[in-house]
Design an enzyme around this catalytic site. Structure first.
Site, PDB file in Angstrom:
ATOM      1  N   LYS A  57      73.540  -1.854 -95.422  1.00  0.00           N
ATOM      2  CA  LYS A  57      72.244  -2.421 -96.218  1.00  0.00           C
ATOM      3  C   LYS A  57      71.071  -2.335 -95.027  1.00  0.00           C
ATOM      4  O   LYS A  57      70.124  -2.034 -95.334  1.00  0.00           O
ATOM      5  CB  LYS A  57      72.534  -3.717 -96.627  1.00  0.00           C
ATOM      6  N   GLN A 101      75.861 -12.851 -97.165  1.00  0.00           N
ATOM      7  CA  GLN A 101      76.990 -11.971 -97.755  1.00  0.00           C
ATOM      8  C   GLN A 101      78.480 -12.970 -97.909  1.00  0.00           C
ATOM      9  O   GLN A 101      78.676 -13.787 -97.034  1.00  0.00           O
ATOM     10  CB  GLN A 101      77.509 -11.141 -96.436  1.00  0.00           C
ATOM     11  N   ASP A 124      70.250 -11.431-104.601  1.00  0.00           N
ATOM     12  CA  ASP A 124      71.571 -11.075-105.135  1.00  0.00           C
ATOM     13  C   ASP A 124      71.690 -11.444-106.386  1.00  0.00           C
ATOM     14  O   ASP A 124      72.606 -11.694-107.029  1.00  0.00           O
ATOM     15  CB  ASP A 124      72.798 -11.775-104.271  1.00  0.00           C
TER      16      ASP A 124
END
Ligand code: NAP
Length: 292
Positions: A57, A101, A124
């Site tokens: 990322k 994450q 997200d």
């Protein structure tokens, strides 16, 4: 072509790598227009798979000119310390997009952490506000993987309206949002999971089959209707490297199929970057809602 696919392959490959490259070039252009743009990632602990995803990322963000901040916290970080870190990033005006994450260590309440992220920065799409907006078919930040799946279907002109779509897997990050996006696009959607009684009976009905399980070979040729579009989200690390959830022989039956690697994976990264741009546009008053 991936060596993962047999020579007798009938299906056309859906090239996620090529599409992702185009999207990343568009994102780079938008970042230039917007000027500074900040994306922060928070990783707690040292899970090797999470480390790889974070690195990918950051590399991709750097290539399109996004300032990416890589925050690493020790595995013994307390829930309160993590929440404090998120609060700081929520308040930080240089940060447009923020992701934590997953998975988090067991002693941390994942749902509480997700709720703490500013929903407008939640690239997200996991915050209940975004999940609710998606449920309603309203603009929202939606997870990069399901959005990438939809972009692949669009790129290859796969008809969705009226199609039978079967999604295998019901995670909050892939299966559920993918099924909602397909439903909003007017597919007839069936969602299968570990308690589904006769998986093949459902998947054989699919014009579009999206598989997000995390088990190599869970979909075999007899699960698939001739000519179906098969999107393999799975990423399973084995001796032969990364393989999907779909057995290679399915390519002999499918009409279109995503390779692993080179299908959904690169799309996920590209769509995350696009989500960060949308968060930045919203924060500059250029969008009514970040996912719009
Ligand atoms: P997850 O949270 O573990 O969810 C897996 C889902 O599969 C669950 O809903 C589970 O059912 C279902 N399942 C398990 N065994 C099954 C079986 N035998 N038959 C039918 N359904 C079954 O996983 P995830 O986060 O959604 O990820 C799925 C896969 O996609 C993983 O390989 C992951 O690495 C990969 N992934 C790839 C990308 C990418 O960018 N390519 C992004 C995200 C994830 P229950 O709900 O009943 O437990």
């Amino acid at each position: 072509m991936s060596i993962w696919f047999p020579a007798a392959m009938a299906a056309r490959l859906m090239d996620g790598k090529a599409l992702a490259e185009r999207i990343r070039a568009e994102v780079a252009e938008e970042v230039r227009e917007l000027g500074e743009l900040g994306l922060a990632t928070v990783l707690v602990g040292d899970d090797p798979a999470s480390d790889i995803y974070i690195r990918l990322k950051h590399k991709a963000a750097g290539e399109v000119g996004i300032n990416a901040r890589d925050i690493r916290l020790a595995s013994h970080t307390t829930e309160e310390e993590l929440l404090e870190q998120i609060e700081q990033l929520n308040r930080d005006d240089t940060i447009d997009g923020l992701l934590v994450q997953l998975p988090l260590p067991d002693h941390i309440d994942e749902a509480r952490v997700i709720r703490a992220v500013d929903p407008m920065k939640d690239v997200d799409g996991l915050h209940p506000l975004n999940a609710g907006q998606l449920y309603l078919g309203a603009p929202a930040h939606v997870g990069a993987t399901p959005v990438g799946v939809m972009a692949l279907l669009e790129e290859y002109d796969v008809p969705i309206e009226g199609a039978n779509a079967v999604v295998v897997g019901r995670s909050d990050i892939v299966g559920k949002p993918a099924s909602l996006l397909l439903l909003h696009a007017n597919a007839t959607v069936i969602v299968c999971h570990s308690r589904t009684k006769d998986l093949a009976a459902h998947t054989r009905e699919a014009d579009i089959l999206v598989v997000a399980v995390g088990k190599a070979g869970v979909i075999q040729p007899d699960h698939v209707r001739e000519g179906a579009t098969v999107i393999d989200v799975g990423m399973n690390r084995g001796e032969e490297g990364v393989v999907g959830d779909v057995d290679p022989a399915v390519a002999e039956r499918a009409g279109l199929i995503t390779p692993v690697p080179g299908g959904v994976g690169p799309m996920t990264i590209a769509m995350l970057l696009r989500s960060a741009v949308r968060a930045a546009r919203y924060r500059r008053g250029l969008l009514a809602f970040p996912g719009a």
